[in-house]
Scaffold this motif. Sequence first.
Motif, PDB file in Angstrom:
ATOM      1  N   HIS A   7      -7.265   8.772  -3.475  1.00 15.22           N
ATOM      2  CA  HIS A   7      -6.298   9.409  -4.376  1.00 15.22           C
ATOM      3  C   HIS A   7      -6.646   8.915  -5.773  1.00 15.22           C
ATOM      4  O   HIS A   7      -6.271   7.805  -6.146  1.00 15.22           O
ATOM      5  N   ARG A  51       0.826  -1.207   0.000  1.00 16.30           N
ATOM      6  CA  ARG A  51       0.000   0.000   0.000  1.00 16.30           C
ATOM      7  C   ARG A  51       0.863   1.262   0.000  1.00 16.30           C
ATOM      8  O   ARG A  51       0.629   2.193  -0.745  1.00 16.30           O
ATOM      9  N   ASN A 104     -11.486   9.301   1.659  1.00 13.71           N
ATOM     10  CA  ASN A 104     -10.422  10.006   0.912  1.00 13.71           C
ATOM     11  C   ASN A 104      -9.764   9.060  -0.092  1.00 13.71           C
ATOM     12  O   ASN A 104      -9.078   8.129   0.285  1.00 13.71           O
ATOM     13  N   GLU A 120      -6.508  15.784   1.826  1.00 18.40           N
ATOM     14  CA  GLU A 120      -5.496  15.732   2.892  1.00 18.40           C
ATOM     15  C   GLU A 120      -4.142  16.294   2.486  1.00 18.40           C
ATOM     16  O   GLU A 120      -3.259  16.419   3.335  1.00 18.40           O
ATOM     17  N   HIS A 121      -3.929  16.622   1.219  1.00 15.18           N
ATOM     18  CA  HIS A 121      -2.615  17.117   0.794  1.00 15.18           C
ATOM     19  C   HIS A 121      -2.533  18.639   0.796  1.00 15.18           C
ATOM     20  O   HIS A 121      -1.447  19.188   0.750  1.00 15.18           O
ATOM     21  N   HIS A 172      -7.759   5.993   1.375  1.00 14.37           N
ATOM     22  CA  HIS A 172      -8.257   5.809   2.729  1.00 14.37           C
ATOM     23  C   HIS A 172      -9.778   5.644   2.686  1.00 14.37           C
ATOM     24  O   HIS A 172     -10.521   6.537   3.068  1.00 14.37           O
TER      25      HIS A 172
END
Length: 473
Positions: A389, A332, A387, A428-429, A382
């Motif tokens: 990506h 992961r 969340n 989150e980035h 996630h």
Amino acid sequence: MSTDTLLADLRALLGPSGLLTDPSDTEPYCSDWRGLFHGRTDAVLRPSDTARLAEAVRLCAASAARIVPMGGNTSMVGGASVSEDGSELVLSLTRLNRIRAIDPVDMTMTVEAGVTLKAAQDAAAEAGCLLPLSISSEGSATIGGVLATNAGGNNTVRYGNARELCLGLEAVLPDGTVFEGLRRLRKDNTGYALRHLLIGSEGTLGIITCAVLQLYPRPRQVEVALCGVESVDAALALFMAFRGADPSAIQAFEYMSGTGMALVNTLIPDAALPLAEPSPHYVLVELATVRDDGLLRGLLETVLGAALENGAVQDAVIAESQAQRLSLWKLREEHAEAQKRAGGSVKNDVSVPVSKIPALIARATAACAALIPGIRAVPFGHLGDGNIHFNLVQPDGADRAQFLARDHEIMDTVCAIVRDLEGSFSAEHGVGRLKPYMMPDWRGGAELDTMRRIKRAIDPDDMLNPGKIFPGP
Ligand code: 2HG
Ligand code: ZN
């Protein structure tokens, strides 16, 4: 004041190892991890304590010199990138690297901004505690950076984002004054919660120098399993099954696509899929508890057993040792690195309500395939907190630069779907230098206007981290 005078004053203040001006020394600070931004700078400031850092900021303010704060330089959105015109100075936090205190009774640790997340986790573990924030770049990412971006990561589903783990902050404001808020109280309602303004402000309002973090008891049982699942709906059904069995046991619930797993398997040394057959989708689940009753494995096996029986899970492997747990996690955590090795990639760090993850992945995959035939969709992330990506890797053999030139087109295609699903374009980035153009559309009206007013009140001369978050001047 001329740049030469400012640099001489900074050198006198910070000492020879506290100021880098040779281009061969400053060059590594001028590019980001993804290789998207390449800037220039006259100097990298490396203060070793808060007092000198504050004085350096005062000197810069007096010379109207702009500052880009930088921790581990792991931003995915150019959050610590200097401009191409060489007019900004880098302020590296890496020498503020002390753990000032750990208190196992209060369950807190006081950590300077330049300590890596991994070093902070290790120090907490030595004191018998858990610092639960966990992200793929934790070996390089620093505490200041994870708070400045309000990083999330693998354990948000259980412990929240960085914000939820921060009780107090020390930060240097754009005029060089020090905000002294290193309190470690669970209850502290005394006017505006200024630390929460600084957390997630991406270095545009102040430079975080130290933080008090909330610790937790260390789990006594941990179980990790990798599951092959046939669909994203099945991955979501598995999440609901674990939540129904015991929500408090879920430490991480991560989704990976077959495409992403294949890239990791091919491009990362020592990565090996431990299942008999590749699967179109995967889930990595980690359960943990502080209880010492030996029942956690049973919980995992019961839920997985039922899922295997009803077809939600095709195949699964449970780690039998810490080494196996780490090798499952490696599959992961190496996703970002594998995508980097696969060529140009466009990242969409997005969030949607958990219930809408299957729709997001299905619709965005189809829309991107229609836009660029052969594009490789690599959604992962996630699942437990919504969340994903939603990253896109260039078609095999395509020209990297030509592919990356279409980044806004790709991002806008994905984000239109995210918006329709009531999600966010920046989970989150952070917004960094990559996504400010999206702000008016997503946070227009009163929201962006209020943000601008706050920025102007605290940093009227736009000294700190210019070009980030806000579109235009
Ligand atoms: C992760 O979850 C990081 O591994 C990086 O947030 C995500 O490469 C990415 O887009
Ligand atoms: Zn992530």
